[in-house]
Design an enzyme around this catalytic site. Structure first.
Site, PDB file in Angstrom:
ATOM      1  N   ARG A 139      45.538  24.281  -2.814  1.00  0.00           N
ATOM      2  CA  ARG A 139      46.483  25.234  -2.215  1.00  0.00           C
ATOM      3  C   ARG A 139      47.296  24.488  -1.167  1.00  0.00           C
ATOM      4  O   ARG A 139      46.760  24.086  -0.137  1.00  0.00           O
ATOM      5  CB  ARG A 139      45.701  26.402  -1.602  1.00  0.00           C
ATOM      6  CG  ARG A 139      46.556  27.520  -1.054  1.00  0.00           C
ATOM      7  CD  ARG A 139      45.689  28.647  -0.493  1.00  0.00           C
ATOM      8  NE  ARG A 139      46.488  29.743   0.008  1.00  0.00           N
ATOM      9  CZ  ARG A 139      47.083  29.754   1.202  1.00  0.00           C
ATOM     10  NH1 ARG A 139      46.954  28.726   2.016  1.00  0.00           N
ATOM     11  NH2 ARG A 139      47.800  30.792   1.578  1.00  0.00           N
ATOM     12  N   LYS A 155      46.447  22.156   7.950  1.00  0.00           N
ATOM     13  CA  LYS A 155      45.486  22.809   8.851  1.00  0.00           C
ATOM     14  C   LYS A 155      45.206  21.942  10.079  1.00  0.00           C
ATOM     15  O   LYS A 155      45.380  20.729  10.057  1.00  0.00           O
ATOM     16  CB  LYS A 155      44.231  23.193   8.081  1.00  0.00           C
ATOM     17  CG  LYS A 155      44.574  24.390   7.170  1.00  0.00           C
ATOM     18  CD  LYS A 155      43.437  25.155   6.617  1.00  0.00           C
ATOM     19  CE  LYS A 155      43.995  26.355   5.859  1.00  0.00           C
ATOM     20  NZ  LYS A 155      43.081  26.894   4.866  1.00  0.00           N
TER      21      LYS A 155
END
Ligand code: HH2
Length: 253
Positions: free
Chosen positions: A235, A203
Site C-alpha cells: 500500500r 510513515k
C-alpha cells in the site's frame, strides 16, 4: 495498492485530493502507473485523529467513486458499513478495514453479501491514543494471533477465506522497532496462508530512521524489503517509483 486519501488531514496527502476531479485524476494516474488497485479513504486514521461520521465520509468519497464509474479497480478504506455498502454498489471490489471488523457489527455482512474482497488489519488501541505506549511481548506472534482470530471471525460471518488478505498495520500502535520486527518476521504472518498487505509508505518510522522529511526513497526501500519477505500487496502513495523498484526486485527472484 495506490493510496488516495480524500481527507483534509491525512498525514501524507491530506488536503491534496479534496476536489473530486483532482482525486479521480490521481486514481487514473495511479492505475496507469501500475497500481493494481487504488484505495480510496475518507477518514484519516493518523495517530491522534478522532474520526468522522459516516455522512461526512460518504460526502468525501462518493463523488470520487462516481467520477471513476468502474474505470479503475478500487478498494474502500473504511470501518463503516454504510460507507462500504455505498462504495461496493459503485464498483469498489475490496473493503480495507483498519479495525478488522471490530468497528461496525454490520460490516462483515455487507462484505459477505456483496461477495467483496476484505483486508483485515492489526491495530493496538485506537488512532486517538495508539502511539502513547505500544507494548508487546512478541509483536510478530501477537499480531499473527490477532489476525488469525479476525480471519476466523470473518469466515464465520460469511466472507470466504480466499477473499481475505491480512495486514500487520505498520504504525498502528507500534514503535519503530515493532514495525521493523513485523517486516523482519513476516514469515510468521505468511504462515496464516493468506496474502499479506504492508503499508509502510511515508510513515513516521521512516522519518525516525532516516532523519529526513523526504520519505520517497525510504518508502520504496520499505516496500521492496516487505516484498522480499513475502508481502504481495504494497500500500503506497508513490506508485510509479514503487512499481519500478518492485519490477526489478521481482525480476531478480
Ligand atoms: N495505513 C493507513 C490507512 N489505512 N490500511 C491498511 N490496510 N494498511 C495500512 O498500513 C494503512 C491503511 C494510514 O496511512 P494513510 O492512508 O496515508 O494516512 P491517513 O490514515 O492519515 O489517511
Amino acid at each position: 495498492m495506490g493510496v488516495l486519501n480524500v481527507t483534509p488531514d491525512s498525514f501524507s496527502d491530506g488536503g491534496v485530493h479534496l476536489d473530486p476531479d483532482v482525486a479521480a485524476a490521481a486514481a487514473r494516474r495511479m492505475a496507469e502507473e501500475g497500481a493494481a488497485i487504488v484505495d480510496v479513504g475518507g477518514e484519516s486514521t493518523r495517530p491522534g485523529s478522532a474520526g468522522v461520521s459516516a455522512a461526512e465520509e460518504l460526502r468525501r468519497v462518493l463523488p470520487v467513486l462516481e467520477r471513476l464509474d468502474g474505470e479503475v479497480p478500487l478498494s474502500i478504506d473504511t470501518s463503516k458499513a454504510p460507507v462500504a455498502s455505498a462504495a461496493l454498489e459503485r464498483g469498489a471490489m475490496l473493503v480495507n478495514d483498519v479495525t478488522a471488523l471490530r468497528g461496525d457489527p454490520e460490516l462483515a455482512g455487507v462484505v459477505a453479501d456483496a461477495g467483496a474482497y476484505l483486508c483485515l488489519m492489526h491495530m493496538q488501541g485506537e488512532p486517538r491514543t495508539m502511539q502513547e505506549a505500544p507494548r508487546y511481548r512478541d509483536v510478530a506472534a501477537e499480531v499473527a494471533a490477532f489476525l488469525a482470530e479476525r480471519l476466523a471471525f470473518a469466515v464465520a460471518h460469511g466472507v470466504p477465506e480466499e477473499r481475505i488478505c491480512l495486514d500487520p498495520g505498520i504504525g498502528f500502535g507500534k514503535t519503530v522497532e515493532h514495525n521493523l520486527a513485523l517486516i523482519r518476521r513476516l514469515d510468521v504472518l505468511l504462515r496464516l496462508g493468506r496474502p499479506v498487505v504492508v503499508g509502510f509508505s511515508r510513515k513516521s518510522s521512516l522519518r525516525t530512521l532516516t532523519g529526513s522529511d523526504d520519505l520517497l526513497a525510504a518508502s520504496v526501500a520499505a516496500a521492496v524489503t516487505a516484498f522480499e519477505r513475502g508481502a504481495t500487496i504494497l500500500r503506497v502513495h508513490d506508485v510509479k517509483p514503487t512499481v519500478d523498484a518492485l519490477t526489478v526486485a521481482a525480476a531478480v527472484t
